[in-house]
Write a protein that holds these residues in place. Structure first.
Motif, short mmCIF file in Angstrom:
data_model
loop_
_atom_site.label_atom_id
_atom_site.label_comp_id
_atom_site.label_asym_id
_atom_site.label_seq_id
_atom_site.Cartn_x
_atom_site.Cartn_y
_atom_site.Cartn_z
N THR A 192 13.15 85.89 -59.24
CA THR A 192 13.84 85.39 -58.05
C THR A 192 12.97 85.56 -56.81
O THR A 192 12.07 86.41 -56.77
CB THR A 192 15.17 86.15 -57.84
OG1 THR A 192 15.80 85.69 -56.64
CG2 THR A 192 14.94 87.64 -57.74
N GLU A 193 13.26 84.75 -55.82
CA GLU A 193 12.57 84.88 -54.53
C GLU A 193 13.21 85.95 -53.66
O GLU A 193 12.55 86.51 -52.79
CB GLU A 193 12.57 83.53 -53.81
CG GLU A 193 11.76 82.45 -54.53
CD GLU A 193 11.77 81.14 -53.79
OE1 GLU A 193 12.52 81.04 -52.79
OE2 GLU A 193 11.04 80.21 -54.20
N ASN A 194 14.51 86.21 -53.88
CA ASN A 194 15.20 87.26 -53.11
C ASN A 194 14.99 88.62 -53.79
O ASN A 194 15.90 89.19 -54.37
CB ASN A 194 16.69 86.94 -53.00
CG ASN A 194 16.93 85.62 -52.30
OD1 ASN A 194 16.22 85.27 -51.35
ND2 ASN A 194 17.93 84.88 -52.76
N ILE A 195 13.77 89.09 -53.75
CA ILE A 195 13.39 90.27 -54.52
C ILE A 195 14.11 91.53 -54.04
O ILE A 195 14.52 92.37 -54.84
CB ILE A 195 11.85 90.46 -54.49
CG1 ILE A 195 11.39 91.38 -55.62
CG2 ILE A 195 11.40 90.95 -53.13
CD1 ILE A 195 11.42 90.74 -56.97
N GLY A 196 14.30 91.66 -52.73
CA GLY A 196 14.98 92.83 -52.21
C GLY A 196 16.43 92.91 -52.65
O GLY A 196 16.93 93.98 -53.03
N ALA A 234 5.90 91.62 -47.10
CA ALA A 234 7.31 91.70 -46.71
C ALA A 234 8.20 91.90 -47.94
O ALA A 234 9.17 92.66 -47.92
CB ALA A 234 7.71 90.44 -45.95
N GLU A 235 7.86 91.21 -49.05
CA GLU A 235 8.63 91.36 -50.28
C GLU A 235 8.46 92.75 -50.87
O GLU A 235 9.42 93.35 -51.37
CB GLU A 235 8.19 90.30 -51.29
CG GLU A 235 8.54 88.87 -50.89
CD GLU A 235 7.96 87.85 -51.84
OE1 GLU A 235 8.46 86.71 -51.87
OE2 GLU A 235 6.99 88.20 -52.56
N ASN A 250 12.49 99.36 -49.95
CA ASN A 250 13.66 99.76 -49.19
C ASN A 250 14.95 99.64 -50.01
O ASN A 250 15.92 100.34 -49.76
CB ASN A 250 13.79 98.91 -47.91
CG ASN A 250 12.67 99.18 -46.92
OD1 ASN A 250 12.06 100.26 -46.94
ND2 ASN A 250 12.38 98.22 -46.06
N ALA A 251 14.94 98.73 -50.99
CA ALA A 251 16.12 98.53 -51.83
C ALA A 251 16.22 99.56 -52.95
O ALA A 251 17.22 99.59 -53.67
CB ALA A 251 16.11 97.13 -52.41
#
Length: 327
Positions: free
Chosen positions: A225-229, A159-160, A166-167
């Motif tokens: 970071t955990e919010n990679i997107g 998912a990451e 997508n980013a």
């Protein structure tokens, strides 16, 4: 005896034909080269003789006599040498530049609005000064200027990986990317940022001899970071800025904040985001770091110094905590 005095006009008749100048269109969408990315925005210089006499807002950082600074302007037309330089509202200065960019004048509505900061580089201790610096800023309203930031994301979770791609990540994955770094198939020149998750950070640090130290992920630079997107998108859409010292105690920073065809409020918000980021380079004196802010939009030679006091207020800890919760 004829005495010639320099005049400055409070509100310019922007439709006047005498403000038209000859210019060459600038190709802002040039190749994404290292030299182009570091190049600061060009400031149009006065060429016509009559403009040399009426300096207008061309000289924006100068020492003003104490008695002159105390004088208040009461008429729409005044002698420039007898009064201090005026600070325009940000919205008014932007509207002035948009008027100059109309098709019947300079026909530059697709051009960029640029900002120039004069910075106080004095440190907390006497006879100590800050060094020149460079960084990136993420504007709330993105604009294309032909320069792309390439980001490589190292993460394990599917998912990451999908979120990073997508980013806009150049590469996203885990073992296959680490192997490419180990074999030397990925050079430092092929990407701008390397980000990873806390889970993969130890594995990335094993390759620190293969990656330049300035591009290694770090918690301080928010590249671990955990919010990679989200972080990939921010770095992918970020813009460069660099402060160049003109003396020990002063530096100038020039960069773009958006195209002139943007709505005025979007340009103001982008300017605010840039100011907030620049202030982080001098946390001990945020409110006095930026001593002057000028907006300019080549090929126009007009430059307007603007009032940025609304962005220079130092926030207390409670306000910063509330903002962090909102984000």
């Amino acid at each position: 005896m004829n005495i010639t005095r320099t005049l400055v006009i409070g509100r310019i008749n922007l439709s006047s034909a005498k403000y038209l100048t000859n210019y060459n269109r600038v190709n802002y969408y040039s190749k994404n080269t290292k030299t182009q990315r570091k190049k600061q925005p060009h400031e149009a210089k006065v060429q016509a003789k009559w403009l040399g006499k009426n300096r207008g807002q061309l000289i924006v950082e100068e020492n003003t006599d104490k008695h002159i600074a105390e004088r208040q302007i009461v008429d729409p037309v005044w002698l420039m040498d007898e009064y201090k330089i005026q600070d325009f509202k940000i919205e008014d200065a932007i509207d002035f530049h948009k008027e100059f960019a109309r098709p019947e004048m300079l026909n530059n509505i697709d051009g960029f609005l640029n900002v120039r900061f004069l910075l106080d580089m004095r440190a907390k201790k006497k006879l100590k000064f800050m060094d020149s610096f460079k960084s990136t800023v993420y504007y709330p309203h993105f604009f294309a200027d032909g320069y792309k930031k390439e980001v490589i994301a190292i993460c394990k979770n599917d998912a990451e990986i999908e979120a990073a791609r997508n980013a806009g990540a150049l590469l996203a994955g885990y073992s296959e990317i680490l192997q490419k770094f180990e074999k030397g198939e990925i050079s430092d020149q092929s990407f701008d940022f390397l980000v990873c998750t806390p889970e993969t950070f130890p594995d990335v640090m094993l390759l620190k001899k293969k990656i330049h130290k300035d591009k290694l992920p770090s918690i301080k630079t928010n590249t671990v970071t955990e919010n990679i997107g989200q972080i990939v998108e921010r770095f992918h859409l970020s813009k460069d800025y660099e402060a160049s010292k003109t003396s020990d105690s002063q530096a100038i920073l020039k960069t773009r904040i958006g195209p002139l065809n943007f709505e005025t409020n979007k340009l103001v918000e982008n300017l605010g985001a840039l100011i907030e980021k620049v202030k982080t380079h001098k946390k001990n004196a945020e409110d006095t770091f930026i001593t002057s802010c000028v907006l300019f939009a080549p090929p126009s030679t007009e430059k307007f110094r603007v009032d940025i006091s609304r962005f220079m207020e130092v926030k207390n800890e409670e306000e910063e905590y509330k903002e962090s919760l909102e984000q």
